[in-house]
Design a protein around this motif. Sequence first.
Motif: not given
Length: 272
Positions: A118-123
């Motif tokens: 998920p993109p949010l895991a990259w935050v």
Amino acid sequence: MNINKLKSNFSMRAAFRGLIAIIIFIAIWEFGARSLDLIGYRVPFIGLIPPPTAVLDSWAGLVVDPSYWQSWYMSFMRVFTGFLVAMVVGIPLGLYMAVNRTFYGIAFPSFEILRPIPPLAWVPASIIFWPTQEMSIAFVTFLGAFYTIVINVLGGAKSINRQYLQAAQSMGASQADIFRRIILPATLPSIVVGSAVGMGITWEVVVAAEMISGGGSGGAGGGLGFFIWSSYVGGSYEQIIVGMISIGIAGYISSELLRKLGGRFTPWLKTR
């Protein structure tokens, strides 16, 4: 002329039905939010949120607040920047993987491993690795649209009937002509669909990234995500709803503009 009139009547009926649905939704929301006062019983879930009239009053006060519109501007710019970079990188990448088997065999396995993240895991990682919070938000926003665009472009190009390519080759068409006259036009509908879906995901990602990163370097106008988070911390639940509706409106405007733009590049689809 009759066909145009029928289309116009159909559009008007569709718009009328949509308006009626919105009115009914707001009426149910208003009744549910005020159910404890009206019937002495709090409707589950709806009864815990502010009524539309209170949200509208709060919104009226925010309309004249420059920081509210600064939040709109910051989120729009982040979405536009991340989405534009995703288009510039994702469309050529998807097309090249579709036409080059060697490159597909090299790039696609790594792409498929990274895509489910998920993109949010990259935050957290992006906040650490990028020098500014603004760049970390832009990177996460880019990821929100990138994978969707690539997978749609790749799927659209892969679905082209190979008989068209073979027929063009048998008539002496060059690889450049095949790409320009067959592959690219056939893939345009998939590009439009992938862009519209990617835009929606981009709005979801940028709002969450703004919440997590504290609005980046936007200050008081740190984006709509930061606006919602600061409203929650301040206990202004009406403003939370205002922020959520603002995101919905912004996302709708962005997707509708993309669909209109895509319709101009794919006019043959209007005849279907």
